[in-house]
Design a protein around this motif. Structure first.
Motif, PDB file in Angstrom:
ATOM      1  N   ILE A  27     -38.687  98.587  46.420  1.00  0.00           N
ATOM      2  CA  ILE A  27     -38.355  99.774  45.626  1.00  0.00           C
ATOM      3  C   ILE A  27     -39.132  99.829  44.314  1.00  0.00           C
ATOM      4  O   ILE A  27     -39.871 100.787  44.064  1.00  0.00           O
ATOM      5  N   GLN A  28     -38.959  98.840  43.472  1.00  0.00           N
ATOM      6  CA  GLN A  28     -39.582  98.916  42.147  1.00  0.00           C
ATOM      7  C   GLN A  28     -41.098  98.861  42.191  1.00  0.00           C
ATOM      8  O   GLN A  28     -41.752  99.693  41.535  1.00  0.00           O
ATOM      9  N   PRO A  29     -41.706  97.941  42.958  1.00  0.00           N
ATOM     10  CA  PRO A  29     -43.178  97.944  42.991  1.00  0.00           C
ATOM     11  C   PRO A  29     -43.758  99.271  43.499  1.00  0.00           C
ATOM     12  O   PRO A  29     -44.773  99.743  42.994  1.00  0.00           O
ATOM     13  N   THR A  30     -43.091  99.864  44.469  1.00  0.00           N
ATOM     14  CA  THR A  30     -43.599 101.131  45.006  1.00  0.00           C
ATOM     15  C   THR A  30     -43.403 102.257  44.005  1.00  0.00           C
ATOM     16  O   THR A  30     -44.308 103.071  43.789  1.00  0.00           O
ATOM     17  N   ARG A  31     -42.251 102.309  43.376  1.00  0.00           N
ATOM     18  CA  ARG A  31     -42.020 103.358  42.366  1.00  0.00           C
ATOM     19  C   ARG A  31     -43.006 103.255  41.207  1.00  0.00           C
ATOM     20  O   ARG A  31     -43.292 104.262  40.558  1.00  0.00           O
ATOM     21  N   ASN A  32     -43.515 102.067  40.953  1.00  0.00           N
ATOM     22  CA  ASN A  32     -44.476 101.873  39.863  1.00  0.00           C
ATOM     23  C   ASN A  32     -45.904 102.228  40.257  1.00  0.00           C
ATOM     24  O   ASN A  32     -46.786 102.255  39.400  1.00  0.00           O
ATOM     25  N   CYS A  36     -46.832 107.694  43.310  1.00  0.00           N
ATOM     26  CA  CYS A  36     -45.519 107.686  43.955  1.00  0.00           C
ATOM     27  C   CYS A  36     -44.610 108.663  43.214  1.00  0.00           C
ATOM     28  O   CYS A  36     -44.358 108.520  42.025  1.00  0.00           O
ATOM     29  N   VAL A  37     -44.122 109.650  43.926  1.00  0.00           N
ATOM     30  CA  VAL A  37     -43.241 110.665  43.355  1.00  0.00           C
ATOM     31  C   VAL A  37     -41.785 110.295  43.600  1.00  0.00           C
ATOM     32  O   VAL A  37     -40.935 110.464  42.729  1.00  0.00           O
ATOM     33  N   ARG A  38     -41.518 109.752  44.793  1.00  0.00           N
ATOM     34  CA  ARG A  38     -40.138 109.429  45.169  1.00  0.00           C
ATOM     35  C   ARG A  38     -40.166 108.311  46.199  1.00  0.00           C
ATOM     36  O   ARG A  38     -40.992 108.306  47.095  1.00  0.00           O
ATOM     37  N   TYR A  39     -39.232 107.365  46.035  1.00  0.00           N
ATOM     38  CA  TYR A  39     -39.105 106.273  46.995  1.00  0.00           C
ATOM     39  C   TYR A  39     -37.644 105.858  46.997  1.00  0.00           C
ATOM     40  O   TYR A  39     -37.161 105.277  46.030  1.00  0.00           O
ATOM     41  N   GLU A  40     -36.940 106.212  48.055  1.00  0.00           N
ATOM     42  CA  GLU A  40     -35.510 105.935  48.136  1.00  0.00           C
ATOM     43  C   GLU A  40     -35.192 105.212  49.435  1.00  0.00           C
ATOM     44  O   GLU A  40     -35.751 105.514  50.485  1.00  0.00           O
ATOM     45  N   LEU A  41     -34.264 104.272  49.342  1.00  0.00           N
ATOM     46  CA  LEU A  41     -33.813 103.484  50.484  1.00  0.00           C
ATOM     47  C   LEU A  41     -32.360 103.825  50.773  1.00  0.00           C
ATOM     48  O   LEU A  41     -31.529 103.841  49.869  1.00  0.00           O
ATOM     49  N   PHE A  42     -32.053 104.057  52.034  1.00  0.00           N
ATOM     50  CA  PHE A  42     -30.700 104.373  52.474  1.00  0.00           C
ATOM     51  C   PHE A  42     -30.315 103.445  53.616  1.00  0.00           C
ATOM     52  O   PHE A  42     -31.166 103.048  54.412  1.00  0.00           O
TER      53      PHE A  42
END
Length: 98
Positions: A27-32, A36-42
């Motif tokens: 999550i955090q490395p990708t959001r940085n 990257c506009v949006r990266y959410e895990l469900f």
């Protein structure tokens, strides 16, 4: 135009915690990442061990850079033999003007 990906990851029953931890670690490395506009895990409520990623990148180049990142390569390596089936990936385009 942005690029949106919806990915489904299904863990083997004995590897659910490992797969979830590996996905959380992205999550955090990708959001940085630039682009990257949006990266959410469900996590699925109906199917334990099934995870969904909703990812939006500024463009295809940003998505390609994500796929070439060290943390993405580490994720794929850590998931080897831990998945019930191949990761399912769908690409989406917005039907509304941005």
């Amino acid at each position: 135009m942005t690029t949106t990906i919806f990915a489904t990851v299904e863990a083997k029953s004995e590897a659910i915690q490992h797969v979830e931890a590996a996905l959380r670690g992205m999550i955090q490395p990708t959001r940085n990442e630039p682009g990257c506009v949006r990266y959410e895990l469900f996590a699925s409520e109906e199917a334990p061990g099934t995870f969904h990623l909703l990812e939006t990148y500024a463009d295809d180049d940003a998505l390609n850079r994500h796929h070439q990142s060290p943390h993405f390569a580490e994720l794929l390596a850590s998931l080897a033999n831990k998945l019930a089936r191949d990761i399912q990936i769908s690409r989406f385009v917005s039907i509304l003007a941005e």
